[in-house]
Write a protein that holds these residues in place. Sequence first.
Motif, short mmCIF file in Angstrom:
data_model
loop_
_atom_site.label_atom_id
_atom_site.label_comp_id
_atom_site.label_asym_id
_atom_site.label_seq_id
_atom_site.Cartn_x
_atom_site.Cartn_y
_atom_site.Cartn_z
N THR A 40 0.84 -1.20 0.00
CA THR A 40 0.00 0.00 0.00
C THR A 40 0.87 1.24 0.00
OG1 THR A 40 -0.19 0.29 2.41
CG2 THR A 40 -1.74 -1.24 1.34
N SER A 41 0.27 2.35 -0.40
CA SER A 41 0.90 3.67 -0.35
C SER A 41 0.08 4.53 0.59
CB SER A 41 0.93 4.28 -1.76
OG SER A 41 1.05 5.69 -1.70
N SER A 42 0.71 5.10 1.61
CA SER A 42 -0.06 5.90 2.56
C SER A 42 -0.67 7.12 1.90
CB SER A 42 0.81 6.30 3.76
OG SER A 42 1.83 7.20 3.36
N VAL A 43 0.09 7.77 1.00
CA VAL A 43 -0.46 8.96 0.36
C VAL A 43 -1.66 8.61 -0.50
CG1 VAL A 43 1.15 8.83 -1.62
CG2 VAL A 43 0.10 11.01 -1.01
N ALA A 44 -1.61 7.44 -1.17
CA ALA A 44 -2.71 7.03 -2.03
C ALA A 44 -3.92 6.58 -1.21
CB ALA A 44 -2.26 5.92 -2.96
N VAL A 45 -3.69 5.80 -0.15
CA VAL A 45 -4.79 5.36 0.69
C VAL A 45 -5.46 6.56 1.35
CG1 VAL A 45 -5.46 4.01 2.72
CG2 VAL A 45 -3.81 3.07 1.10
N ALA A 46 -4.64 7.45 1.91
CA ALA A 46 -5.20 8.64 2.56
C ALA A 46 -6.03 9.46 1.58
CB ALA A 46 -4.08 9.48 3.16
N ALA A 47 -5.53 9.66 0.37
CA ALA A 47 -6.27 10.44 -0.62
C ALA A 47 -7.59 9.78 -0.97
CB ALA A 47 -5.42 10.62 -1.88
N SER A 48 -7.59 8.44 -1.06
CA SER A 48 -8.83 7.73 -1.38
C SER A 48 -9.87 7.87 -0.27
CB SER A 48 -8.54 6.25 -1.65
OG SER A 48 -8.28 5.54 -0.45
N LEU A 49 -9.39 8.15 0.95
CA LEU A 49 -10.28 8.33 2.10
C LEU A 49 -10.62 9.80 2.36
CD1 LEU A 49 -8.56 5.79 4.52
CD2 LEU A 49 -10.67 5.43 3.24
N GLY A 50 -10.04 10.69 1.55
CA GLY A 50 -10.34 12.10 1.69
C GLY A 50 -9.42 12.87 2.61
N TYR A 51 -8.21 12.35 2.85
CA TYR A 51 -7.27 13.00 3.76
C TYR A 51 -5.94 13.27 3.06
CZ TYR A 51 -10.43 11.20 7.40
OH TYR A 51 -11.53 10.91 8.17
N SER A 52 -5.15 14.15 3.64
CA SER A 52 -3.78 14.36 3.20
C SER A 52 -2.88 13.30 3.79
CB SER A 52 -3.29 15.76 3.63
OG SER A 52 -4.09 16.76 3.05
N ASP A 53 -1.68 13.18 3.23
CA ASP A 53 -0.69 12.22 3.74
C ASP A 53 -0.10 12.76 5.04
OD1 ASP A 53 0.82 9.87 3.65
OD2 ASP A 53 2.41 10.79 2.45
N GLY A 54 0.70 11.94 5.70
CA GLY A 54 1.38 12.38 6.91
C GLY A 54 0.57 12.15 8.17
N GLU A 55 -0.14 11.01 8.21
CA GLU A 55 -0.94 10.62 9.37
C GLU A 55 -2.08 11.60 9.66
OE1 GLU A 55 1.33 9.38 12.79
OE2 GLU A 55 2.21 7.71 11.67
N CYS A 56 -2.60 12.22 8.59
CA CYS A 56 -3.79 13.05 8.75
C CYS A 56 -5.05 12.20 8.79
CB CYS A 56 -3.88 14.06 7.60
SG CYS A 56 -2.55 15.28 7.61
N ALA A 57 -4.99 11.01 8.22
CA ALA A 57 -6.12 10.09 8.27
C ALA A 57 -6.11 9.33 9.59
CB ALA A 57 -6.05 9.10 7.11
N PRO A 58 -7.27 9.07 10.19
CA PRO A 58 -7.32 8.29 11.44
C PRO A 58 -6.75 6.90 11.24
CG PRO A 58 -9.42 9.39 11.03
CD PRO A 58 -8.62 9.54 9.78
N ALA A 59 -6.05 6.41 12.25
CA ALA A 59 -5.45 5.08 12.17
C ALA A 59 -6.50 4.02 11.88
CB ALA A 59 -4.73 4.76 13.48
N ASP A 60 -7.68 4.14 12.50
CA ASP A 60 -8.72 3.13 12.29
C ASP A 60 -9.11 3.03 10.82
OD1 ASP A 60 -8.72 2.59 14.97
OD2 ASP A 60 -10.63 3.59 15.40
N GLU A 61 -9.20 4.18 10.14
CA GLU A 61 -9.58 4.16 8.73
C GLU A 61 -8.47 3.58 7.86
OE1 GLU A 61 -11.72 7.33 6.90
OE2 GLU A 61 -12.18 8.28 8.83
N SER A 83 4.42 6.50 10.41
CA SER A 83 5.32 6.41 11.56
C SER A 83 4.67 5.70 12.75
CB SER A 83 5.82 7.80 11.98
OG SER A 83 4.75 8.66 12.28
N GLY A 84 3.60 4.98 12.45
CA GLY A 84 2.99 4.14 13.48
C GLY A 84 1.73 4.68 14.10
N TYR A 85 1.28 5.87 13.65
CA TYR A 85 0.00 6.45 14.10
C TYR A 85 -0.06 6.71 15.59
CZ TYR A 85 -1.20 4.84 9.45
OH TYR A 85 -1.19 4.62 8.09
N GLY A 86 1.08 6.77 16.23
CA GLY A 86 1.09 7.00 17.67
C GLY A 86 0.64 5.81 18.49
N LEU A 87 0.46 4.65 17.85
CA LEU A 87 0.02 3.46 18.56
C LEU A 87 1.21 2.79 19.26
CD1 LEU A 87 -2.26 1.86 15.81
CD2 LEU A 87 -3.01 3.17 17.81
#
Length: 249
Positions: A40-61, A83-87
């Motif tokens: 997976t690509s975080s920037v691509a997954v985040a964009a598909s969910l409506g968020y910017s990259d850089g852990e702007c998307a919630p970890a659950d999503e 970077s692990g979403y703070g988990l």
Amino acid sequence: MTAARLRALHVPGTPVVLPNAWDADTARAVVEAGFPVVATSSVAVAASLGYSDGECAPADEMLAAAHRIARAVEVPVTVDAESGYGLPPAELAGRLLDAGISGLNIEDTDHRAGSRRHPDQQAELLSALREAAGDDLVINARIDSFLSRGGSVDERALVPEVLDRARRYLEAGADVVYPIHVRDAEVIRTIISELAPAAVNVTLLPDGPSLAELTSLRVARVSLGGGLRAVAAEAVRTFLADLAGQRLP
């Protein structure tokens, strides 16, 4: 077993190529094209969910998206976990394993702090992930040295720092090290030579070495990052512009 399959594909000089997906549909397309792994690509997954990259998307999503991808294919899936979403490391490893994931990228930039982790701190994180996951996750330790400077970078000057971080991360339990966005072929050659026989991941970039050149440099893993999504997005934009202008063939 899927982690073992993924780990075995990291062969210097015969790299596993990862055209990074962002949903179940693109994951299936990757497999149908003959690739043995879905990343997976975080920037691509985040964009598909409506968020910017850089852990702007919630970890659950982000983790739910990873689960959907793993459920859709029968090959190993490795997840860009930023970077692990703070988990806590044990929770991150456990949730990935519960989702059917075989590997993860973990970067040494802490998005919540807005800075890179000290190499000792990142090594502690990697060690905790390895302890929690055992051999059931392939850990790809991203090194952000070539990203963090911005603009024009003297890549040769950064080699000592990259090698120091890479050795610490490998010693802490990483299977692969990923000096993301390194472009200079001689720098890549030096990193791989100094770290041999460790597996090194390199990004395939328009202004970097070709896939054939990366193979000759004995790279073990080649990622496209957000590249596949960029290609798809450009194709959609072109189609829509043609449709709006009534220029369809």
